[in-house]
Design an enzyme around this catalytic site. Structure first.
Site, PDB file in Angstrom:
ATOM      1  N   GLY A 123       0.662  -1.226   0.010  1.00  0.00           N
ATOM      2  CA  GLY A 123      -0.326   0.361   0.051  1.00  0.00           C
ATOM      3  C   GLY A 123       1.015   0.766  -0.163  1.00  0.00           C
ATOM      4  O   GLY A 123       0.840   1.979   0.657  1.00  0.00           O
ATOM      5  N   TYR A 124       1.278   2.178  -1.331  1.00  0.00           N
ATOM      6  CA  TYR A 124       2.552   2.690  -1.142  1.00  0.00           C
ATOM      7  C   TYR A 124       1.335   3.735  -2.152  1.00  0.00           C
ATOM      8  O   TYR A 124       0.900   4.840  -1.354  1.00  0.00           O
ATOM      9  CB  TYR A 124       3.543   2.548  -2.104  1.00  0.00           C
ATOM     10  CG  TYR A 124       4.714   1.663  -1.527  1.00  0.00           C
ATOM     11  CD1 TYR A 124       4.815   0.996  -0.367  1.00  0.00           C
ATOM     12  CD2 TYR A 124       6.112   1.326  -2.064  1.00  0.00           C
ATOM     13  CE1 TYR A 124       5.558   0.767   0.708  1.00  0.00           C
ATOM     14  CE2 TYR A 124       7.029   0.187  -1.564  1.00  0.00           C
ATOM     15  CZ  TYR A 124       6.442   0.022  -0.260  1.00  0.00           C
ATOM     16  OH  TYR A 124       7.341  -0.423   0.737  1.00  0.00           O
ATOM     17  N   SER A 125       1.274   4.226  -3.352  1.00  0.00           N
ATOM     18  CA  SER A 125       0.252   4.733  -3.993  1.00  0.00           C
ATOM     19  C   SER A 125      -0.993   5.331  -3.186  1.00  0.00           C
ATOM     20  O   SER A 125      -1.869   4.682  -2.852  1.00  0.00           O
ATOM     21  CB  SER A 125       0.172   4.696  -5.578  1.00  0.00           C
ATOM     22  OG  SER A 125       1.124   4.056  -5.707  1.00  0.00           O
ATOM     23  N   GLU A 181      16.203  -5.959  -3.748  1.00  0.00           N
ATOM     24  CA  GLU A 181      15.876  -5.698  -4.759  1.00  0.00           C
ATOM     25  C   GLU A 181      17.753  -6.586  -5.266  1.00  0.00           C
ATOM     26  O   GLU A 181      18.883  -6.141  -5.588  1.00  0.00           O
ATOM     27  CB  GLU A 181      16.068  -5.397  -6.297  1.00  0.00           C
ATOM     28  CG  GLU A 181      14.990  -4.603  -5.929  1.00  0.00           C
ATOM     29  CD  GLU A 181      14.963  -3.483  -6.896  1.00  0.00           C
ATOM     30  OE1 GLU A 181      14.445  -3.630  -8.191  1.00  0.00           O
ATOM     31  OE2 GLU A 181      14.737  -1.914  -6.189  1.00  0.00           O
TER      32      GLU A 181
END
Lengths: 367, 386
Positions: free
Chosen positions: B121-123, B239
């Site tokens: 839940g970022y944007s 990453e």
């Protein structure tokens, strides 16, 4: 698995960068390029003393017995400062002797080449933009005791500075390299965009050579030497590309317009980012191609075409953007950016332009 | 410089290959239990969370082995090693780094066992690329936080059980990076409402999520209050090599070559057309650049140097390839390229036309190309910030 450079290679790079900074900075480069000979024998001797001319020549023949990846370290770092010395031509001429010469020729010629005493170059194709055995039109005809040459080699790099030239011809038994001495042929300097890379035509009409100066060359050997040429060129494109990117990036940080450094505008910074992406990408491909010369000959053609195919268009664009982002100052003769744009034009067709290499990628990929 | 693998790396590759040949039947022969069995077996091999510390159930696999594993799995077109991509990619590593002992015990095993799927839940409606400007609000009320606000474009939200949620616990801050707090929230908590959004390809992969007076216990906070930005940044920095992606791109390129060989263009074989040949070669140069850039970065990591913003280079290549390869195929196929699955002239079951509409998943998802260019210009070239 290690796609990095050794400590020795890093030291070699430092050595070349120091040489360029101290002995061959840009004013010196411009001075050499503007001189009558377009060559500097003092600097050449220094380069020879540092061992850079014998890197890929076996120790038995007076060289250091290193690999093409070591050579490209030198070519890349020297090209950062647009070194006008014919180091690449010398390396390609040694590759030609190593590839096509017999033991006698290797013994006789290579030590002098490694020591820089014999300055040499090669000339392969006679068509302006065609990489194919059929693009070799100069000829060698059998005559008493040897051969008589016929035709003109219109595009020979560093010919005027060379003592000896290895020139591709069609002989009585197929392709060959004719080894000729500078004084026996007619060399005519050709004015080109990039004055740091002198080009000449070499007229061979009526020149006689004795039999041992015609080195038989198969189509595979011709292809190998062409690929070596592309590797050398691409290594120089990495160094020169990095230099103009750094120059342009620094300028963007300092040049103020509308109250801000221009590098703060995305129209500028995104162009710089794209230049970086392309440079780093053909850098990776170029290192792999250089490694392949010694360690994966079967994969060399593909590796070379990936590198030179990418670099040819990318460096040309980097040259244009490097000058363009500078605005009017980049257009001036006094400013160095334009010299790199010219180098990008020079490098583009050498040993195959992007169209040639991309078509070869398609063929090698089964299309 | 050396591109050889050591004997033990080589034998690891053999192990992966023989596992694949034993356990990955052709698609037609797979029964309905196939995926569950597959997940169980790769878990038993220690290949889920392969690089994670052993104390959390990982294998502490080395970078090269990890690369080999991804490469072989991608070559075999194997199902993923675990169903929670985001759980494995950054939620798990984030919990291992910032979580409490209890959080580690509670969440890590379920990620490895593919029992729980996570979304991120970022944007928010007004804050996508400008992630740090988020407004979703969390207020401390004794033993819990009260969360109110909205998230959007949340990939996987329609089927995920948990969300890693970025909120703002403090609004009066000097820097927008301060006052952000991270939570681990069950998607079935009262007050969480998921509304799937249909994308242009017709899929419902992402959603908007409304949070109305959602009570989140204090023990579900990840990291300290106000530390959310660091949690996010270091989680995203988890990453690793992009070799698996490169293998996928090579596969896609091979499929494109096969397509070109069987397609005619203006009555001529397409594979003889100079423009077609050069276009494909250009794709191949980019994929190869990704591969060798990736190997240079891998070498850096092996030498113990941290990877920084260089990975943006390959993200930009990936983005342009994702868009261009499918688009080129659709263009080449002409009117047949327009047809979706079920169309009488659809080619390869309409996969080219379908994926030509799906590129934003990859291209926008991990930071848009323009954000990647900002990162390169600012962090690698030292240009001033916007």
């Amino acid at each position: 698995m290690n796609f990095g450079f050794t400590e020795e290679q890093s030291l070699l790079r430092d050595q070349v960068e120091r040489f360029m900074k101290e002995a061959c900075p840009m004013p010196k480069v411009r001075e050499i390029a503007a001189s009558e000979s377009r060559f500097d024998s003092t600097l050449w001797q220094q380069v020879a003393d540092l061992g850079w001319l014998g890197l890929t020549i076996p120790e038995a023949h007076g060289g250091l017995g290193l690999k093409w990846i070591d050579l490209t370290v030198v070519l890349e770092a020297a090209a950062e400062g647009l070194c006008p010395l014919p180091i690449a031509s010398q390396a390609l001429a040694s590759a030609a002797v190593l590839t096509c010469g017999n033991d006698q020729q290797k013994n006789d010629w290579l030590p002098a080449m490694a020591a820089g005493k014999a300055i040499c170059t090669i000339g392969l194709y006679d068509e302006a933009n065609w990489i194919d055995p059929k693009a070799i039109t100069a000829q060698a005809h059998a005559s008493e005791g040897g051969y008589v040459l016929k035709g003109t080699k219109p595009f020979v790099n560093d010919a005027a500075a060379a003592h000896y030239l290895l020139l591709a011809v069609n002989g009585p038994n197929g392709l060959a390299l004719a080894a000729v001495a500078k004084d026996d042929v007619k060399i005519t300097h050709q004015p080109t965009m990039d004055t740091t890379k002198p080009m000449a035509s070499v007229n061979l009409d009526g020149v006689s050579i004795s039999a041992e100066f015609l080195l038989p060359m198969s189509e595979e050997q011709l292809a190998f030497l062409t690929d070596c040429g592309a590797v050398a060129t691409t290594a120089e494109m990495v160094g020169a590309g990095a230099a103009i990117l750094a120059m342009t990036s620094n300028y963007a940080k300092e040049r103020i317009q509308f109250g801000k450094p221009i590098g703060q505008y995305q129209g500028v910074k995104h162009r710089l980012a794209d230049m970086y992406v392309d440079l780093e990408s053909y850098r990776s491909l170029s290192y792999y191609a250089a490694w392949s010369v010694d360690d994966d000959v079967a994969g060399l053609a593909k590796a070379v075409s990936l590198a030179k195919g990418y670099a040819s268009d990318a460096f040309a664009q980097i040259g244009i953007d490097g000058v363009g982002l500078h605005g009017a100052i980049g257009f001036t003769a006094e400013y160095d950016a334009q010299l790199y744009l010219k180098r990008s034009k020079w490098a583009r067709p050498m040993y195959g332009d992007s169209d040639y290499h991309m078509d070869r990628i398609a063929t090698l990929g089964g299309l | 410089m050396d591109f050889d693998y050591t004997a033990s790396e080589q034998s690891f590759r053999e192990e992966v290959r023989s596992f694949i040949s034993d356990n990955l039947p052709p698609k037609k022969e797979r029964d309905k239990n196939f995926l569950a069995n597959w997940l169980e077996k790769v878990r038993a091999k220690g290949w889920v969370g392969f690089a994670w510390p052993k104390e959390f159930g990982g294998s502490e696999g080395g970078l090269i082995e990890q690369t080999i594993l991804r490469e072989e799995m991608a070559l075999a077109k194997a199902p993923p090693l675990g169903t929670s991509m985001m759980g494995l990619a950054w939620v798990g590593p984030g919990i291992m780094q910032y979580g409490t002992e209890e959080q580690k015990r509670k969440f890590i095993p379920d990620i490895l066992d593919s029992k729980v799927t996570w979304c991120t839940g970022y944007s928010e409606p007004n804050h996508g690329s400008d992630l740090a400007a988020i407004q979703c609000k969390a207020e401390l009320k004794g033993d819990h936080y009260l969360v109110n606000g909205q998230k959007i474009w949340t990939t996987g939200a329609p089927w995920s059980q948990w969300i890693i949620l970025l909120t703002r616990t403090q609004f009066d801050v000097q820097s927008k990076h301060d006052g952000i707090t991270c939570f681990l929230v069950p998607m079935d908590a009262p007050g969480v409402e998921v509304r799937p959004i249909q994308n242009m390809a017709g899929d419902k992969h992402f959603a908007e999520i409304f949070f109305t007076d959602v009570q989140v216990p204090v023990e579900n906070r990840l990291g300290a209050e106000g530390e959310g930005w660091n949690v996010t940044v270091s989680a995203l920095a988890n990453e690793r090599s992009s070799i698996g992606e490169v293998t996928q791109m090579f596969e896609k390129l091979e499929n494109l070559k096969e397509l070109v060989k069987t397609t005619s263009l203006q009555g001529q074989p397409a594979n003889k057309d100079p423009k077609v040949r050069r276009t494909i070669a250009r794709f191949e140069m980019k994929v190869a650049a990704m591969k060798f850039n990736g190997l240079r970065y891998l070498t850096k990591q092996i030498k113990g140097e941290p990877l920084t913003s260089e990975t943006s280079v390959n993200k930009l290549h990936r983005a342009s390839l994702e868009i261009e390869i499918d688009d080129f195929a659709v263009q080449l196929l002409g009117q047949a390229g327009l047809q979706l699955r079920g169309g009488e002239s659809a080619v390869d079951g309409g996969t080219w036309s379908k994926s030509a509409l799906n590129w934003p998943n990859v291209v926008i998802g991990g930071g848009t190309p323009n954000i990647q260019r900002n990162i390169i210009a600012e962090r690698l070239l030292g240009q001033p910030k916007d």
